[in-house]
Design an enzyme around this catalytic site. Structure first.
Site, PDB file in Angstrom:
ATOM      1  N   GLY A 199      -9.179 -41.745 -22.828  1.00  0.00           N
ATOM      2  CA  GLY A 199      -9.539 -42.591 -23.952  1.00  0.00           C
ATOM      3  C   GLY A 199     -10.082 -41.766 -25.108  1.00  0.00           C
ATOM      4  N   SER A 245     -12.821 -40.707 -20.047  1.00  0.00           N
ATOM      5  CA  SER A 245     -13.220 -40.771 -21.447  1.00  0.00           C
ATOM      6  C   SER A 245     -13.097 -39.399 -22.082  1.00  0.00           C
ATOM      7  CB  SER A 245     -14.673 -41.230 -21.568  1.00  0.00           C
ATOM      8  OG  SER A 245     -15.564 -40.178 -21.212  1.00  0.00           O
ATOM      9  N   ASP A 246     -12.903 -39.368 -23.398  1.00  0.00           N
ATOM     10  CA  ASP A 246     -13.091 -38.100 -24.092  1.00  0.00           C
ATOM     11  C   ASP A 246     -14.566 -37.727 -23.956  1.00  0.00           C
ATOM     12  OD1 ASP A 246     -12.581 -35.834 -25.580  1.00  0.00           O
ATOM     13  OD2 ASP A 246     -11.465 -36.889 -27.123  1.00  0.00           O
ATOM     14  N   CYS A 247     -14.866 -36.457 -24.144  1.00  0.00           N
ATOM     15  CA  CYS A 247     -16.197 -35.951 -23.793  1.00  0.00           C
ATOM     16  C   CYS A 247     -17.266 -36.459 -24.758  1.00  0.00           C
ATOM     17  CB  CYS A 247     -16.181 -34.432 -23.748  1.00  0.00           C
ATOM     18  SG  CYS A 247     -15.069 -33.818 -22.469  1.00  0.00           S
ATOM     19  N   ALA A 293     -17.605 -39.740 -25.298  1.00  0.00           N
ATOM     20  CA  ALA A 293     -17.146 -41.000 -25.882  1.00  0.00           C
ATOM     21  C   ALA A 293     -17.923 -42.204 -25.369  1.00  0.00           C
ATOM     22  CB  ALA A 293     -15.654 -41.197 -25.629  1.00  0.00           C
TER      23      ALA A 293
END
Length: 736
Positions: A222, A255-257, A259
């Protein structure tokens, strides 16, 4: 490379039985975990659970163009350069090579009890975002501006990485950043993007859908931004409704880091970490890159989540590990014992060189500038990037023990009787302070002068990487003025024989460069073998075959606003002007003629497009014919703009360039690399499924619109500028 062997399952029935066994095993593992253990497994850095055979593991690993951030590995070209190859076979082989090296490195790391980040088998690549604006610093990570090219190349990469065993994964690949993300970097943690539903389904989602449905990608990441008000890493619409329910995605979502932190800190959707955790888990997220999930316990105590919610999130993660064969070192997994001799093998080195060759794009070649005679008497090499390996790397790179700079590659190619000299001549992004610049004199005095210029990872990249004020992006698309001034100084003295090699991962303003230089090459970030590959094509040992996967605009000041996610006026599909080099463009040594277009279309099955390619030169050429479709314009969209694409007898081309991007001008539906021997004529045929002829509706469905379609076979995207450049376009009109 090690070919995938189907040791685990010889028939579909056996494979299904084994997958059912793994499902049962995942359920049993989760049932034996304490609640605290379950929480601990939902963040990227996870502790081991020895009694269950679960070792410590970090889900965060990089493999964008080689095993990244993990010591020695083969470094392939940056994805934008791989996209320029239009070579799905090579890209799949590269994915397989990366997975082979990853497995070999994993074996060594585990033998050494090294469980740190970047030593695992879950790779957060490929990036299949659409490169909609050339100012985006991370465009270099993508496969260009076209959804079909992106999805096709990205799927080939995923298939190579994950292998072809029906049960086990060689490594787990990840499609990112889902969805509607392509800058600006500076606002990604708080931006809300609301594209039209048409742009969402026609541009921003198709590559992800292809990865899920065709390549069976194991992971989706994401994005940071919001989409229609929801965090992309906590969006029920994206993660549950579309990804899992509509597309049938079976893997896990990360998730993106940071996010999830953004859900409450950046986007201010949630009032606490616990509420952010609940939003993400309920939307369908499985694992967080970050530490906000430490508040999962609070979310349960506040009854924002239940243990069943935690179990549902955990199940796909356990399945990924089991399909990788890394819980209790599954003896049925065919990938668990790869030798470290595979790392940087001669086969991988050769593949890296081939890919770099194929991706380099010849933009201009006049007055006999190229190819260079190996017995040339004097040759001068200059430019800030000529002798610097960093200019080969891009971002998210591994480290090779054998980088070949452009200077080294050039020197390796010329005769021992050639006088080759080198000076940088200029800094990458700063004016020359000394009034005396001997490099100008030496460049002017040589028979030919090669100047390496453009961008590197200091000038474009991700937020926090590039050293500028734009947080990784560029404020414009100009080449640094210091480098342009050096080129001007050389060309004032030297009227012929200047060859410019451009580096970087994104389009740049090349108008003045093309006016000054006799030859211009776009080399991208070509990886460890970049110097050898450049020399191969400059000296004619290999022919140029790269094609642009992005449009090079004429004037960066005429681009739409960077933070406008409407596709109006963007990419070859909607740009009616401001094009300098079109999508799909690239020259070779020689010329291939297009003729004999035949189109047979049927509303039930699609279209068959056939044409002939004739090599009119004296050396083999690898041509990339491309098929474009212009559907009937929707009746509710205005057709502004006058007919500006001239009709040619025997080579009909689209006669109207409509509006400012309200209606689709054309879309790529097929392409193929075809090698044609000198004097040879070959027949090329494309079967276009009817789905590719359909028009995307605002609800994501596709419809075959009644009316007249223009189907074109071309050497680049049709446009008035393409015609001016001599791009060959054969078109036919069919009614469906």
């Amino acid at each position: 490379m090690i070919a995938a062997t189907l040791l685990a399952a010889s028939t579909p029935a056996v494979a299904q039985d084994r997958l059912a066994q793994l499902e049962e095993q995942a359920d049993n593992l989760i049932a034996q975990m304490t609640l605290e253990e379950k929480f601990s497994q939902l963040m990227n850095e996870t502790p081991g659970i020895p009694r269950l055979g679960i070792e410590p593991y970090d889900w965060w690993n990089e493999g964008l163009h080689g095993v990244g951030r993990s010591g020695r590995a083969t470094v392939f070209p940056q994805p934008i350069g791989l996209a320029a190859t239009f070579d799905t076979e090579a890209v799949q082989q590269i994915g397989d090579a990366i997975a082979t090296e990853a497995r070999a490195k994993y074996v060594v790391a585990r033998r050494n009890k090294n469980y740190s980040r970047y030593t695992g088998l879950t790779f957060w690549s490929p990036n299949v975002n659409i490169f909609r604006d050339p100012r985006w610093g991370r465009g270099m990570e993508t496969w260009g501006e076209d959804p079909f090219l992106t999805g096709t190349m990205g799927s080939a990469f995923v298939r190579g990485m994950q292998g072809d065993d029906p049960v086990y994964l060689k490594v787990a690949a990840c499609g990112k950043h889902y969805a509607v993300h392509s800058g600006p970097e500076a606002t990604r943690h708080e931006a809300n993007v609301e594209p039209s539903k048409h742009d969402l389904w026609e541009t921003y989602l198709p590559a992800f859908e292809m990865l899920v449905k065709e390549a069976k990608v194991e992971i989706i990441m994401g994005a940071y931004n919001r989409v229609y008000g929801e965090s992309a890493s906590g969006s029920k619409l994206l993660l549950t409704d579309i990804l899992r329910q509509q597309w049938g995605f079976k893997g896990h979502i990360v998730s993106d880091c940071g996010a999830v932190t953004d859900i409450y800190y950046g986007h201010k959707i949630a009032k606490s970490e616990a509420e952010a955790c609940a939003i993400a888990i309920k939307a369908g997220l499985n694992v967080e890159c970050g530490t906000t999930f430490r508040a999962l316990k609070d979310a349960l105590s506040q009854q924002l989540l239940t243990e069943d919610d935690i179990n549902r999130a955990l199940k796909p993660l356990m399945m990924t590990r089991l399909k990788l064969g890394i819980i209790n070192d599954d003896p049925q997994c065919p990938y668990n014992h790869v030798g470290e001799e595979q790392i940087g093998s001669e086969e991988h080195i050769a593949l890296a060189r081939r890919a770099a060759q194929e991706g380099m794009v010849l933009l201009k070649n006049e007055r006999g500038a190229l190819p260079i005679d190996k017995n040339i008497h004097t040759l001068f090499v200059s430019g800030a990037g000529a002798a610097d390996a960093f200019w080969l790397m891009g971002n998210y790179f591994g480290i090779s023990d054998r980088y070949c700079t452009y200077l080294q590659g050039i020197v390796s190619k010329v005769s021992n009787g050639t006088a080759v000299n080198y000076r940088p001549g200029v800094l990458e992004n700063a004016p020359t302070r000394n009034a005396i610049n001997w490099a100008v004199d030496e460049a002017a005095g040589a028979e030919k002068s090669i100047i390496v210029m453009g961008n590197n990872g200091n000038l474009e990249g991700e937020e926090g990487e590039a050293i500028d004020s734009e947080r990784g992006d560029r404020s414009d698309i100009s080449i640094p003025e210091s480098q342009m001034n050096f080129l001007r100084q050389v060309c004032r003295r030297k009227k012929q024989g200047v060859i410019v090699v451009l580096t970087g991962g994104s389009p740049v303003d090349v108008r003045e460069v093309c006016q000054l230089a006799d030859a211009v090459v776009m080399a991208w970030y070509p990886g460890q073998e970049g110097g050898y590959a450049l020399a191969d094509v400059l000296f004619g040992d290999a022919n140029f075959s790269g094609r642009l996967p992005v449009t090079f605009p004429e004037d960066g000041n005429r681009l739409p606003p960077f933070d406008d996610y409407s596709m109006r006026g963007r990419t070859y599909k909607y740009m009616v002007d401001n094009i300098y080099f079109p999508f799909g463009f690239g020259l070779s040594y020689g010329h291939v003629g297009y003729s004999g277009l035949s189109v047979k279309a049927d509303k039930k099955t699609g279209a068959t497009v056939t044409l002939q390619l004739t090599n009119e030169g004296d050396r083999a050429i690898t041509e990339t014919p491309q098929v474009y479709v212009t559907p009937p314009a929707p009746s509710n969209l205005p057709q502004q703009g006058k007919a500006s694409h001239a009709e040619n007898p025997g080579a009909a081309t689209p006669s109207s360039w409509r509006g400012q991007g309200e209606a689709l001008l054309q879309q790529l539906v097929a392409f193929r690399r075809v090698t044609v021997a000198p004097g040879e004529t070959v027949t090329v045929s494309f079967d276009i499924p009817v789905e590719r002829l359909m028009t995307v509706q605002d609800d994501g469905s596709r419809k075959l619109v009644k009316g007249e379609y223009t189907i074109s076979a071309a050497s680049a995207a049709p446009s008035p500028r393409s015609e001016a450049l001599g791009v060959q376009v054969l078109s036919a009109k069919v009614k469906l």
